[in-house]
Design a protein around this motif. Structure first.
Motif, PDB file in Angstrom:
ATOM      1  N   UNK A 157       0.801  -1.222   0.000  1.00 57.81           N
ATOM      2  CA  UNK A 157       0.000   0.000   0.000  1.00 57.81           C
ATOM      3  C   UNK A 157       0.837   1.277   0.000  1.00 57.81           C
ATOM      4  N   UNK A 158       2.005   1.219  -0.625  1.00 59.76           N
ATOM      5  CA  UNK A 158       2.818   2.425  -0.789  1.00 59.76           C
ATOM      6  C   UNK A 158       2.075   3.385  -1.705  1.00 59.76           C
ATOM      7  N   UNK A 159       1.974   4.623  -1.306  1.00 62.02           N
ATOM      8  CA  UNK A 159       1.285   5.628  -2.123  1.00 62.02           C
ATOM      9  C   UNK A 159       2.160   6.006  -3.314  1.00 62.02           C
ATOM     10  N   UNK A 160       1.569   6.116  -4.492  1.00 66.57           N
ATOM     11  CA  UNK A 160       2.349   6.484  -5.682  1.00 66.57           C
ATOM     12  C   UNK A 160       2.578   7.989  -5.778  1.00 66.57           C
ATOM     13  N   UNK A 161       3.374   8.521  -4.865  1.00 57.96           N
ATOM     14  CA  UNK A 161       3.684   9.952  -4.918  1.00 57.96           C
ATOM     15  C   UNK A 161       4.899  10.182  -5.821  1.00 57.96           C
ATOM     16  N   UNK A 162       5.251  11.443  -6.031  1.00 55.34           N
ATOM     17  CA  UNK A 162       6.348  11.799  -6.946  1.00 55.34           C
ATOM     18  C   UNK A 162       7.672  11.168  -6.532  1.00 55.34           C
ATOM     19  N   UNK A 163       7.966  11.147  -5.240  1.00 56.95           N
ATOM     20  CA  UNK A 163       9.224  10.567  -4.749  1.00 56.95           C
ATOM     21  C   UNK A 163       9.277   9.060  -5.053  1.00 56.95           C
ATOM     22  N   UNK A 164       8.196   8.369  -4.787  1.00 59.78           N
ATOM     23  CA  UNK A 164       8.137   6.930  -5.031  1.00 59.78           C
ATOM     24  C   UNK A 164       8.252   6.640  -6.528  1.00 59.78           C
ATOM     25  N   UNK A 165       7.577   7.429  -7.360  1.00 56.10           N
ATOM     26  CA  UNK A 165       7.653   7.232  -8.807  1.00 56.10           C
ATOM     27  C   UNK A 165       9.073   7.446  -9.315  1.00 56.10           C
ATOM     28  N   UNK A 166       9.784   8.377  -8.735  1.00 56.40           N
ATOM     29  CA  UNK A 166      11.162   8.635  -9.142  1.00 56.40           C
ATOM     30  C   UNK A 166      12.065   7.450  -8.789  1.00 56.40           C
ATOM     31  N   UNK A 167      11.847   6.839  -7.630  1.00 62.52           N
ATOM     32  CA  UNK A 167      12.624   5.651  -7.240  1.00 62.52           C
ATOM     33  C   UNK A 167      12.265   4.469  -8.137  1.00 62.52           C
ATOM     34  N   UNK A 168      10.976   4.328  -8.384  1.00 62.31           N
ATOM     35  CA  UNK A 168      10.494   3.205  -9.191  1.00 62.31           C
ATOM     36  C   UNK A 168      10.925   3.332 -10.652  1.00 62.31           C
ATOM     37  N   UNK A 169      10.900   4.534 -11.166  1.00 59.40           N
ATOM     38  CA  UNK A 169      11.236   4.780 -12.570  1.00 59.40           C
ATOM     39  C   UNK A 169      12.239   5.933 -12.652  1.00 59.40           C
ATOM     40  N   UNK A 170      13.537   5.652 -12.408  1.00 56.77           N
ATOM     41  CA  UNK A 170      14.540   6.727 -12.387  1.00 56.77           C
ATOM     42  C   UNK A 170      14.631   7.481 -13.709  1.00 56.77           C
ATOM     43  N   UNK A 171      14.302   6.833 -14.808  1.00 59.02           N
ATOM     44  CA  UNK A 171      14.339   7.498 -16.112  1.00 59.02           C
ATOM     45  C   UNK A 171      13.118   8.387 -16.314  1.00 59.02           C
TER      46      UNK A 171
END
Length: 174
Positions: A108-122
């Motif tokens: 249940x990790x929220x898909x915030x900007x920080x998480x998206x950046x870690x998940x998809x560095x490109x």
């Protein structure tokens, strides 16, 4: 076998032997009861055995319980399917617990900007280009993108995407 069933079986066998002996004597003519008497005893013996046998009734079978609806989260988990929804109008992302597992994120990790950046560095550019190219598609289409899973490293995910249209025909989600 219970005692009463054994007693009934022994009594039935004894009566059968008596009837067989009486029938044999009647057929050979060596004295004994007449044939009609021996033949009349057989149905009485059968009725006696049926009446005195102690069969336990079959256990009652309870009706099957109706199946409960399977919630989408449990179905996703069982099938190993993650869901990721993106609303191009608001830029909002949502994903399922199973997607978090696939991506190596805590549940249940929220898909915030920080998480998206870690998940998809490109960045999301590659996925956004694909989504924009299919913005008016009414049929399901494929999207491929890479994610960085902390445990497994880079993973290529292939997803099926579908746009959702309003009754007026405006694309609401991709």
């Amino acid at each position: 076998m219970s005692t009463s069933r054994v007693d009934t079986a022994l009594l039935g066998i004894a009566w059968l032997l008596v009837c067989a002996a009486a029938l044999a004597l009647a057929i050979t003519g060596e004295g004994g009861p007449p044939l009609w008497l021996a033949l009349a005893v057989l149905p009485v013996l059968g009725a006696f055995i049926r009446r005195h046998s102690t069969r336990k009734p079959a256990p009652a079978i309870s009706p099957p319980r109706p199946l409960q609806p399977l919630n989408a989260s449990l179905a996703d988990e069982l099938a190993g399917i993650g869901r990721w929804c993106f609303d191009p109008a608001t830029g909002r992302h949502r994903w399922s617990r199973e997607f978090c597992r696939i991506a190596g994120l805590p549940p249940m990790t929220a898909p915030d900007a920080k998480c998206l950046l870690v998940l998809m560095p490109q960045g999301l550019q590659e996925m956004q280009v694909t989504l924009a190219g299919h913005a008016q598609d009414r049929e399901t289409y494929a999207v491929e993108f890479e994610i960085e899973n902390p445990q497994l490293g880079t993973r290529l995910l292939r997803a099926r995407a579908r746009n959702i249209f309003s009754p007026e025909g405006i694309c609401e989600q991709g």
